[in-house]
Design an enzyme around this catalytic site. Structure first.
Site: not given
Length: 477
Positions: A71-73, A387
């Site tokens: 996942r994105h931060g 994240a």
């Protein structure tokens, strides 16, 4: 009554008032040494990932491929959340007025001082973008993985050796850039491909009309969450928080969410700072709010709906296919990447976990079993924070079973069922997901008029009850 008696009486009165004030004050969040920091999908990665930096040493085995779904931060709120947060300064002023003028409320002086000095520092132009902390989330994650698997990830960058892919959003592209920075340095010249607008591999639900109709945009998905909100635990939470902040009436769930979101976003952006808005909630109340969100995502992206599990097949198939190409002893004739790195969103992570059977509880999460599910495996704070990531590493070994696989969730070793302390036989994993790899497709996504196969179907009575309670609550407030 002589002067001494009057003095004693006055002193007792002062002490009684002080004791009453101390009793009224629940606790002082600003003085908490170890506050509760698990805030569902908005949990800061720094508080939940494995901190180990030791190289992974498996006797007689060497890693030959690293597969990552991340996942994105940490990001800024989306536009609707930022818009809702514009009401917080007024709410803050009311809370201060409640304590200072109306002499109502139970916040301590430190928490009130923190609230007084707080100001909203996020703007619509920043909506959903990666924060500085979010960049660091991915950069230092990459460095830890690099330390754990040095022979595999400390190689010089080459587009043949390392593949990157991300969705069509600023926060996932920036996360991929941060991860590459951690592996190769900021001037490594990494080749980032153009994102696909409809990426059916790492964001399959976005291209699935059936999921959108029956899950994503369906109010029935939120049934268990709404029932939990109507129950005694959450009703008591609303009452307690309202009184703690000095209000003589119940705050709304909209106001609760504004405060809760500010608390957890604040902490995710500034992991070493204290968010004054977290002082609105006790530890037990934060755990209730955590469960409330777990209920939502359990049905939105997890085991609560069969469609979610089906959609998790695309990433699992990709992992199985990549590892399968490494089985041949002569795979060197066909160069395979040392690292495959995908950057996506929370729902894709959860769907993949559901397909793999990770974080699966023996019973479903429902509005009525909070107490028995306190130690649940499906806890979004742990499996889907900012994240969050699932890593799978393929090993070649000098033993009878030539190939092995290890899974990591948030850098923690996954003790996968059927494996030896996390070390899995490749033949076991391949056989377990053979049908997933061979039969995975999104044909079921087309709308055919059929209903959703939910394990927990909504009833007309439940829906009507929720509407009635919501309407009545407005009049009471």
């Amino acid at each position: 009554m002589n002067g001494i008696d009057q003095m004693d009486l006055l002193l007792c009165s002062v002490l009684l008032v002080a004791m009453a004030t101390a009793y009224e004050q629940d606790y002082c969040y600003a003085d908490e040494e170890n506050p509760y920091l698990k805030y569902g999908t908005k949990t800061a990665y720094e508080f939940v990932h494995d901190k180990s930096r030791n190289p992974e040493n498996i006797p007689h085995c060497r890693p030959i491929q690293f597969w990552l779904l991340s996942r994105h931060g940490t990001r800024f709120p989306d536009k609707s959340d930022i818009s809702a947060m514009q009401h917080l300064p007024d709410l803050r002023d009311q809370i201060l007025n409640n304590h200072e003028k109306r002499r109502k409320g139970r916040l301590c002086h430190k928490d009130l001082d923190n609230l007084r000095s707080w100001s909203l520092s996020v703007f619509p132009s920043q909506a959903s973008e990666l924060t500085n902390q979010g960049y660091d989330d991915l950069k230092f994650m990459a460095r830890r993985f690099k330390t754990k698997f040095p022979t595999l990830l400390q190689q010089t960058y080459s587009p043949d050796l390392f593949e990157f892919r991300f969705t069509d959003s600023q926060r996932t592209k920036a996360s991929a850039t941060a991860f590459a920075d951690g592996l190769f340095g900021s001037s490594s010249g990494v080749n980032f491909p153009q994102p696909l607008q409809n990426d059916t591999l790492i964001k399959p639900y976005d291209s699935c009309p059936k999921w959108k109709k029956e899950v994503g945009n369906n109010n029935r998905t939120l049934e268990e969450k709404h029932l939990f909100e109507m129950g005694p635990l959450m009703q008591a939470l609303v009452q307690n928080v309202s009184e703690r902040l000095g209000f003589s009436y119940k705050l709304t769930y909209v106001q609760m969410d504004q405060m809760y979101d500010m608390c957890r976003f604040d902490k995710a952006w500034n992991i070493r700072s204290t968010s004054p808005w977290c002082a609105a909630f006790s530890k037990e109340e934060l755990q209730l709010l955590e469960y409330r969100e777990d209920l939502e995502y359990y049905y939105h992206a997890g085991y609560g709906n069969d469609i979610n599990i089906k959609l998790g097949c695309t990433t699992v198939r990709d992992m199985i296919n990549h590892f399968s190409q490494l089985e041949d002893r002569n795979h060197r004739d066909n160069i395979q990447p040392a690292g495959i790195f995908y950057f996506t969103h929370s729902s894709a992570i959860q769907m993949t976990l559901a397909q793999l059977g990770i974080a699966k509880d023996s019973e479903h999460l429902t509005h009525s079993n909070y107490n028995s599910m306190r130690n649940r495996k499906w806890k979004t704070s742990d499996i889907a924070p900012f994240a969050s990531n699932l890593a799978a590493v393929f090993f070649k070994c000098e033993m009878e079973e030539m190939h092995r696989v290890i899974f990591y969730l948030g850098e923690h070793l996954v003790r996968y069922e059927g494996c030896n302390v996390g070390l899995c036989s490749w033949s076991y994993i391949k056989d377990k997901f053979a049908n997933v790899a061979s039969q995975c497709n999104l044909d079921f996504c087309s709308l055919d008029g059929s209903g959703s196969h939910r394990q927990l179907a909504i009833s007309w009575l439940t829906a009507s009850a929720f509407v009635v309670v919501s309407v009545c609550r407005q009049f009471v407030i």
